[in-house]
Design a protein around this motif. Structure first.
Motif, PDB file in Angstrom:
ATOM      1  N   GLU A 296      92.659  30.228 152.906  1.00  0.00           N
ATOM      2  CA  GLU A 296      92.380  28.786 152.919  1.00  0.00           C
ATOM      3  C   GLU A 296      91.064  28.519 153.625  1.00  0.00           C
ATOM      4  O   GLU A 296      90.754  29.125 154.650  1.00  0.00           O
ATOM      5  N   ASP A 297      90.267  27.590 153.064  1.00  0.00           N
ATOM      6  CA  ASP A 297      88.987  27.272 153.695  1.00  0.00           C
ATOM      7  C   ASP A 297      89.230  26.519 155.002  1.00  0.00           C
ATOM      8  O   ASP A 297      90.278  25.890 155.213  1.00  0.00           O
ATOM      9  N   PHE A 298      88.242  26.604 155.883  1.00  0.00           N
ATOM     10  CA  PHE A 298      88.374  26.067 157.238  1.00  0.00           C
ATOM     11  C   PHE A 298      88.601  24.545 157.211  1.00  0.00           C
ATOM     12  O   PHE A 298      89.321  23.987 158.041  1.00  0.00           O
ATOM     13  N   GLU A 299      87.977  23.859 156.260  1.00  0.00           N
ATOM     14  CA  GLU A 299      88.125  22.405 156.175  1.00  0.00           C
ATOM     15  C   GLU A 299      89.579  22.018 155.892  1.00  0.00           C
ATOM     16  O   GLU A 299      90.130  21.094 156.503  1.00  0.00           O
ATOM     17  N   PHE A 315      83.352  18.832 162.063  1.00  0.00           N
ATOM     18  CA  PHE A 315      82.420  19.941 161.852  1.00  0.00           C
ATOM     19  C   PHE A 315      80.991  19.416 161.935  1.00  0.00           C
ATOM     20  O   PHE A 315      80.670  18.374 161.348  1.00  0.00           O
ATOM     21  N   ASP A 316      80.132  20.123 162.647  1.00  0.00           N
ATOM     22  CA  ASP A 316      78.712  19.782 162.616  1.00  0.00           C
ATOM     23  C   ASP A 316      77.913  20.866 161.891  1.00  0.00           C
ATOM     24  O   ASP A 316      76.689  20.925 161.995  1.00  0.00           O
ATOM     25  N   ASN A 317      78.629  21.703 161.138  1.00  0.00           N
ATOM     26  CA  ASN A 317      77.998  22.758 160.341  1.00  0.00           C
ATOM     27  C   ASN A 317      78.762  22.864 159.019  1.00  0.00           C
ATOM     28  O   ASN A 317      79.927  23.274 158.992  1.00  0.00           O
ATOM     29  N   GLU A 318      78.113  22.473 157.929  1.00  0.00           N
ATOM     30  CA  GLU A 318      78.772  22.449 156.622  1.00  0.00           C
ATOM     31  C   GLU A 318      79.171  23.849 156.153  1.00  0.00           C
ATOM     32  O   GLU A 318      80.191  24.013 155.480  1.00  0.00           O
ATOM     33  N   LYS A 319      78.408  24.848 156.532  1.00  0.00           N
ATOM     34  CA  LYS A 319      78.736  26.210 156.094  1.00  0.00           C
ATOM     35  C   LYS A 319      80.039  26.697 156.710  1.00  0.00           C
ATOM     36  O   LYS A 319      80.803  27.449 156.072  1.00  0.00           O
ATOM     37  N   VAL A 320      80.311  26.281 157.936  1.00  0.00           N
ATOM     38  CA  VAL A 320      81.535  26.720 158.606  1.00  0.00           C
ATOM     39  C   VAL A 320      82.771  26.189 157.876  1.00  0.00           C
ATOM     40  O   VAL A 320      83.826  26.838 157.863  1.00  0.00           O
ATOM     41  N   THR A 345      85.932  35.843 162.186  1.00  0.00           N
ATOM     42  CA  THR A 345      84.625  35.388 161.699  1.00  0.00           C
ATOM     43  C   THR A 345      83.879  34.699 162.836  1.00  0.00           C
ATOM     44  O   THR A 345      84.445  34.419 163.894  1.00  0.00           O
ATOM     45  N   ASN A 346      82.614  34.409 162.599  1.00  0.00           N
ATOM     46  CA  ASN A 346      81.766  33.879 163.657  1.00  0.00           C
ATOM     47  C   ASN A 346      81.642  32.358 163.569  1.00  0.00           C
ATOM     48  O   ASN A 346      81.082  31.817 162.620  1.00  0.00           O
ATOM     49  N   PHE A 347      82.179  31.653 164.555  1.00  0.00           N
ATOM     50  CA  PHE A 347      81.975  30.214 164.705  1.00  0.00           C
ATOM     51  C   PHE A 347      82.224  29.868 166.177  1.00  0.00           C
ATOM     52  O   PHE A 347      82.771  30.667 166.948  1.00  0.00           O
ATOM     53  N   ILE A 356      87.995  18.116 168.800  1.00  0.00           N
ATOM     54  CA  ILE A 356      87.454  19.483 168.749  1.00  0.00           C
ATOM     55  C   ILE A 356      86.250  19.462 167.813  1.00  0.00           C
ATOM     56  O   ILE A 356      86.357  19.017 166.657  1.00  0.00           O
ATOM     57  N   VAL A 357      85.136  19.908 168.305  1.00  0.00           N
ATOM     58  CA  VAL A 357      83.915  20.000 167.495  1.00  0.00           C
ATOM     59  C   VAL A 357      83.685  21.462 167.174  1.00  0.00           C
ATOM     60  O   VAL A 357      83.625  22.306 168.055  1.00  0.00           O
ATOM     61  N   ILE A 358      83.565  21.771 165.880  1.00  0.00           N
ATOM     62  CA  ILE A 358      83.368  23.154 165.432  1.00  0.00           C
ATOM     63  C   ILE A 358      81.976  23.276 164.851  1.00  0.00           C
ATOM     64  O   ILE A 358      81.544  22.457 164.036  1.00  0.00           O
ATOM     65  N   HIS A 359      81.260  24.333 165.285  1.00  0.00           N
ATOM     66  CA  HIS A 359      79.883  24.533 164.821  1.00  0.00           C
ATOM     67  C   HIS A 359      79.581  26.017 164.688  1.00  0.00           C
ATOM     68  O   HIS A 359      80.418  26.879 164.976  1.00  0.00           O
TER      69      HIS A 359
END
Length: 359
Positions: A296-299, A315-320, A345-347, A356-359
């Motif tokens: 499942e994708d992170f979003e 999320f402040d990073n669309e790739k994450v 994985t790296n985040f 919670i802010v994920i970047h």
């Protein structure tokens, strides 16, 4: 005795009220009689009565009533020596006409209000909601068992089971439906509708999720995507159907992936996933207070984490957002769950109270 207000209303509608009587009526209504005597609605009934000749029941009733009044009037006029009594009788007849009409109008109004109230009561839905961070288990009138995941809501009318067994769902629920061939069981969500006879299945359709999902464990269901109602999809045991809720999301994803020849389908049919050590497939493990996710994708996973831990994730990073995870949580706190995801994985993330802010 009939209230003086009714007499004044009758004279107003018939055009026989004097200016003094109209002023008296207005003063009475301003003193609080307006709620008891709904003048506008009564006036509509009066106008319909005099303009609409298609209502045979009302017309026949009035004709019969007027025949009796005319007969009484005729008998009085034959007594020429009693002119004064005749005039008095005619006033009484007029009064009775107005009063009878107003009583009838009051009865019509009462029946209308009572019927409307009754209809509202009959169709007022029964609603059951699951608390945040909790699961609710209910049994419907037909014996069907339903488990509601956190933040979900189920509703059904008082006519449930009369013809069909219809419920509406916002959120996620697991159904164990009692078989009844004469009364099909129908579940409607904002995006999909399911029709069954007797079966066990999991259905997820939260308002803010990118996808809705139906996973069948036993029996057979007929699924309809509401934006494409002419197409019916039959699910068999161990199959699941995933639907993208927003076509714009799919279109945007397809444009982004056009260069690599990939496409995001609006509807995807696949198999449910069940590990050997689990008694339920991953799609329904929330019944055991477990959070399972398979590629499942992170979003999408973030939405599940928000509901499970009652937090807000941005999320402040669309790739994450596109990172994919497979795993399962049971009793881990949110901080430990995020650290476990970091091992694959790296985040990075930052926790500030419930955000919670994920970047």
């Amino acid at each position: 005795m009939i209230n003086n207000v009714w007499i004044l209303i009758g004279k107003k509608f018939s055009g026989e009220a004097s200016p003094e009587e109209l002023l008296e009526l207005e003063e009475l209504l301003q003193q609080g009689g307006g709620e008891q005597y709904p003048l506008r609605l009564l006036e509509e009934i009066w106008e319909n009565e005099h303009q609409n000749n298609s209502d045979d029941k009302i017309l026949n009733t009035w004709e019969a009533f007027e025949v009796k009044l005319d007969a009484a009037d005729k008998n009085e006029t034959e007594e020429a020596a009693k002119v004064a009594d005749i005039n008095a009788k005619q006033k009484v007849i007029k009064f009775i006409k107005h009063a009878s009409w107003l009583v009838a109008a009051s009865l019509i109004l009462g029946v209308f209000l009572f019927t409307r109230h009754g209809d509202t009561a009959n169709y007022r839905p029964n609603e059951i909601s699951a608390p945040k961070n909790g699961i609710s288990k209910i049994q419907l009138p037909d014996g069907t068992k339903v488990w509601l995941n956190s933040g979900s809501k189920l509703a059904y009318g008082n006519d449930f089971g009369t013809d069909v067994r219809k419920v509406s769902l916002v959120g996620e629920a697991f159904f164990d439906v009692v078989k009844d061939a004469r009364h099909p069981f129908i579940v409607t969500t904002p995006t999909i509708s399911i029709r069954v006879l007797g079966t066990r299945f999991n259905l997820r359709s939260y308002k803010n999720d990118k996808t809705s999902e139906a996973a069948l464990l036993r029996g057979q269901i007929e699924l309809t995507v509401l934006r494409n109602p002419e197409k019916k999809i039959i699910l068999k045991p161990s199959e699941k159907l995933t639907v993208i809720n927003n076509e714009n999301v799919a279109g945007k994803a397809n444009k982004q992936q056009a260069n690599v020849g990939e496409e995001t389908p609006l509807i995807a049919l696949s198999r449910i996933h069940q590990a050997k050590q689990d008694t339920l497939p991953s799609e329904a493990l929330w019944l055991e207070n477990k959070l399972a996710f398979d590629a499942e994708d992170f979003e999408g996973l973030a939405k599940k984490l928000e509901r499970r831990y009652n937090v807000s994730i941005v999320f402040d990073n669309e790739k994450v957002k596109k990172l994919r995870f497979t795993g399962k949580f049971q009793n881990e706190p949110i901080n430990k769950a995020l650290k476990a995801l970091q091992t694959t994985t790296n985040f990075h993330y930052k926790i500030n109270n419930n955000q919670i802010v994920i970047h």
